[in-house]
Design a protein around this motif. Structure first.
Motif, PDB file in Angstrom:
ATOM      1  N   LYS A  11       0.836  -1.042  -0.093  1.00 43.80           N
ATOM      2  CA  LYS A  11       0.187   0.078   0.137  1.00 43.80           C
ATOM      3  C   LYS A  11       0.824   1.377   0.083  1.00 43.80           C
ATOM      4  O   LYS A  11       0.337   2.370  -0.363  1.00 43.80           O
ATOM      5  CB  LYS A  11      -0.941  -0.096   1.280  1.00 43.80           C
ATOM      6  CG  LYS A  11      -2.059  -0.980   1.118  1.00 43.80           C
ATOM      7  CD  LYS A  11      -2.891  -1.150   2.303  1.00 43.80           C
ATOM      8  CE  LYS A  11      -3.853  -2.022   1.968  1.00 43.80           C
ATOM      9  NZ  LYS A  11      -4.946  -2.322   3.152  1.00 43.80           N
ATOM     10  N   GLU A  12       2.114   1.256   0.385  1.00 42.85           N
ATOM     11  CA  GLU A  12       3.148   2.305   0.259  1.00 42.85           C
ATOM     12  C   GLU A  12       3.481   2.421  -1.140  1.00 42.85           C
ATOM     13  O   GLU A  12       4.566   3.348  -1.207  1.00 42.85           O
ATOM     14  CB  GLU A  12       4.016   2.182   1.382  1.00 42.85           C
ATOM     15  CG  GLU A  12       3.640   2.126   2.892  1.00 42.85           C
ATOM     16  CD  GLU A  12       2.881   1.028   3.194  1.00 42.85           C
ATOM     17  OE1 GLU A  12       3.200  -0.082   2.940  1.00 42.85           O
ATOM     18  OE2 GLU A  12       2.095   1.166   4.271  1.00 42.85           O
ATOM     19  N   HIS A  13       3.187   1.595  -2.170  1.00 43.51           N
ATOM     20  CA  HIS A  13       3.550   1.767  -3.364  1.00 43.51           C
ATOM     21  C   HIS A  13       5.082   1.115  -3.775  1.00 43.51           C
ATOM     22  O   HIS A  13       5.519   1.631  -4.748  1.00 43.51           O
ATOM     23  CB  HIS A  13       3.562   3.011  -3.885  1.00 43.51           C
ATOM     24  CG  HIS A  13       2.122   3.781  -3.963  1.00 43.51           C
ATOM     25  ND1 HIS A  13       1.155   3.187  -4.534  1.00 43.51           N
ATOM     26  CD2 HIS A  13       1.706   4.688  -2.979  1.00 43.51           C
ATOM     27  CE1 HIS A  13       0.169   4.131  -4.106  1.00 43.51           C
ATOM     28  NE2 HIS A  13       0.454   4.738  -3.153  1.00 43.51           N
ATOM     29  N   GLU A  14       5.603   0.343  -3.052  1.00 48.89           N
ATOM     30  CA  GLU A  14       6.701  -0.725  -3.250  1.00 48.89           C
ATOM     31  C   GLU A  14       6.368  -2.081  -4.040  1.00 48.89           C
ATOM     32  O   GLU A  14       5.107  -2.586  -3.711  1.00 48.89           O
ATOM     33  CB  GLU A  14       7.687  -0.839  -1.945  1.00 48.89           C
ATOM     34  CG  GLU A  14       8.555   0.090  -1.524  1.00 48.89           C
ATOM     35  CD  GLU A  14       7.616   1.224  -0.526  1.00 48.89           C
ATOM     36  OE1 GLU A  14       8.180   2.548  -0.550  1.00 48.89           O
ATOM     37  OE2 GLU A  14       6.541   0.973  -0.074  1.00 48.89           O
ATOM     38  N   TRP A  15       7.391  -2.531  -4.624  1.00 43.25           N
ATOM     39  CA  TRP A  15       7.059  -3.871  -5.342  1.00 43.25           C
ATOM     40  C   TRP A  15       8.048  -4.700  -4.817  1.00 43.25           C
ATOM     41  O   TRP A  15       9.047  -4.204  -4.111  1.00 43.25           O
ATOM     42  CB  TRP A  15       6.930  -3.594  -6.917  1.00 43.25           C
ATOM     43  CG  TRP A  15       8.221  -3.111  -7.598  1.00 43.25           C
ATOM     44  CD1 TRP A  15       8.712  -1.901  -8.055  1.00 43.25           C
ATOM     45  CD2 TRP A  15       9.517  -3.736  -7.784  1.00 43.25           C
ATOM     46  NE1 TRP A  15       9.867  -1.712  -8.454  1.00 43.25           N
ATOM     47  CE2 TRP A  15      10.423  -3.140  -8.425  1.00 43.25           C
ATOM     48  CE3 TRP A  15       9.856  -5.154  -7.415  1.00 43.25           C
ATOM     49  CZ2 TRP A  15      11.409  -3.432  -8.789  1.00 43.25           C
ATOM     50  CZ3 TRP A  15      11.078  -5.568  -7.924  1.00 43.25           C
ATOM     51  CH2 TRP A  15      11.952  -4.748  -8.616  1.00 43.25           C
ATOM     52  N   LEU A  16       7.714  -6.081  -4.776  1.00 40.83           N
ATOM     53  CA  LEU A  16       8.516  -7.008  -4.615  1.00 40.83           C
ATOM     54  C   LEU A  16       8.558  -8.052  -5.122  1.00 40.83           C
ATOM     55  O   LEU A  16       7.585  -8.967  -5.828  1.00 40.83           O
ATOM     56  CB  LEU A  16       8.057  -7.454  -3.020  1.00 40.83           C
ATOM     57  CG  LEU A  16       8.928  -8.651  -2.400  1.00 40.83           C
ATOM     58  CD1 LEU A  16      10.129  -8.295  -1.580  1.00 40.83           C
ATOM     59  CD2 LEU A  16       7.687  -9.251  -1.436  1.00 40.83           C
ATOM     60  N   SER A  17       9.779  -8.672  -5.590  1.00 41.04           N
ATOM     61  CA  SER A  17       9.934  -9.992  -6.385  1.00 41.04           C
ATOM     62  C   SER A  17      10.664 -10.827  -5.614  1.00 41.04           C
ATOM     63  O   SER A  17      11.975 -10.675  -5.322  1.00 41.04           O
ATOM     64  CB  SER A  17      10.544  -9.623  -7.672  1.00 41.04           C
ATOM     65  OG  SER A  17      10.868 -10.641  -8.353  1.00 41.04           O
ATOM     66  N   VAL A  18      10.229 -12.000  -5.167  1.00 35.91           N
ATOM     67  CA  VAL A  18      11.034 -13.042  -4.268  1.00 35.91           C
ATOM     68  C   VAL A  18      11.642 -14.177  -5.291  1.00 35.91           C
ATOM     69  O   VAL A  18      10.939 -14.693  -5.891  1.00 35.91           O
ATOM     70  CB  VAL A  18      10.035 -13.679  -3.376  1.00 35.91           C
ATOM     71  CG1 VAL A  18      10.816 -14.682  -2.389  1.00 35.91           C
ATOM     72  CG2 VAL A  18       9.555 -12.662  -2.379  1.00 35.91           C
ATOM     73  N   ALA A  19      12.743 -13.966  -5.108  1.00 40.35           N
ATOM     74  CA  ALA A  19      13.620 -15.025  -5.958  1.00 40.35           C
ATOM     75  C   ALA A  19      13.622 -16.716  -5.071  1.00 40.35           C
ATOM     76  O   ALA A  19      13.248 -16.602  -3.963  1.00 40.35           O
ATOM     77  CB  ALA A  19      14.932 -14.916  -6.043  1.00 40.35           C
ATOM     78  N   GLU A  20      13.843 -17.632  -5.758  1.00 39.48           N
ATOM     79  CA  GLU A  20      13.909 -18.795  -5.063  1.00 39.48           C
ATOM     80  C   GLU A  20      14.840 -19.010  -3.974  1.00 39.48           C
ATOM     81  O   GLU A  20      14.675 -19.840  -3.099  1.00 39.48           O
ATOM     82  CB  GLU A  20      14.235 -20.117  -6.409  1.00 39.48           C
ATOM     83  CG  GLU A  20      13.415 -20.106  -7.093  1.00 39.48           C
ATOM     84  CD  GLU A  20      13.627 -21.014  -8.446  1.00 39.48           C
ATOM     85  OE1 GLU A  20      14.553 -21.921  -8.163  1.00 39.48           O
ATOM     86  OE2 GLU A  20      12.898 -21.020  -9.512  1.00 39.48           O
ATOM     87  N   ASP A  21      15.792 -18.315  -3.800  1.00 39.39           N
ATOM     88  CA  ASP A  21      16.666 -18.443  -2.854  1.00 39.39           C
ATOM     89  C   ASP A  21      16.305 -17.588  -1.437  1.00 39.39           C
ATOM     90  O   ASP A  21      16.961 -17.392  -0.446  1.00 39.39           O
ATOM     91  CB  ASP A  21      17.959 -18.094  -3.120  1.00 39.39           C
ATOM     92  CG  ASP A  21      18.265 -16.720  -3.644  1.00 39.39           C
ATOM     93  OD1 ASP A  21      17.233 -15.958  -3.596  1.00 39.39           O
ATOM     94  OD2 ASP A  21      19.260 -16.317  -4.003  1.00 39.39           O
ATOM     95  N   GLY A  22      15.136 -17.012  -1.616  1.00 37.24           N
ATOM     96  CA  GLY A  22      14.580 -16.292  -0.481  1.00 37.24           C
ATOM     97  C   GLY A  22      14.994 -14.783  -0.402  1.00 37.24           C
ATOM     98  O   GLY A  22      14.738 -13.956   0.422  1.00 37.24           O
TER      99      GLY A  22
END
Length: 125
Positions: A11-22
């Motif tokens: 909701k603060e307008h950040e995006w997140l991409s989680v890779a397989e290694d955490g």
């Protein structure tokens, strides 16, 4: 404005991409970059810093204002994007590519992150 489907959004307008290694990559959305205006300075968290979901961990300064940067997850910073520190305009020109901000080893992921479609609806309202 198109939000990549594989990412999660706060909701603060950040995006997140989680890779397989955490390890997750964090940036701000195109919506946020446009709202900020031309970014001229980036203060990013440092390697080894612990970040907490929803809490400030840096700031972005634009020609319009200074905005806090929030972490969408809990974890430890493993990399900060030196290219953005050297050229903050990358946040505006490539928010989902070269304008990413930091990488974090995720301790736990909050359940309130939105899908691309949910974020698009959130920013439309």
């Amino acid at each position: 404005m198109s939000n990549p489907q594989q990412l999660r959004y706060s909701k603060e307008h950040e995006w997140l991409s989680v890779a397989e290694d955490g390890v997750a990559t964090v940036g701000i959305t195109e919506f946020a970059a446009n709202a900020l205006g031309d970014v001229v300075y980036a203060q990013l968290p440092e390697v080894g810093d612990t970040v907490t979901a929803g809490e400030s961990c840096g700031e972005l300064e634009s020609t319009k204002s200074v905005s806090d940067l929030y972490s969408p997850v809990n974890g430890e910073v493993v990399e900060a994007n030196q290219d953005v520190v050297d050229d903050p305009s990358l946040v505006n020109s490539a928010p989902f590519e070269g304008g990413w901000l930091f990488k974090v080893r995720v301790a736990d992921q909050p359940e309130d992150l939105m899908s691309a479609d949910e974020y698009t609806a959130f920013t439309a309202g």
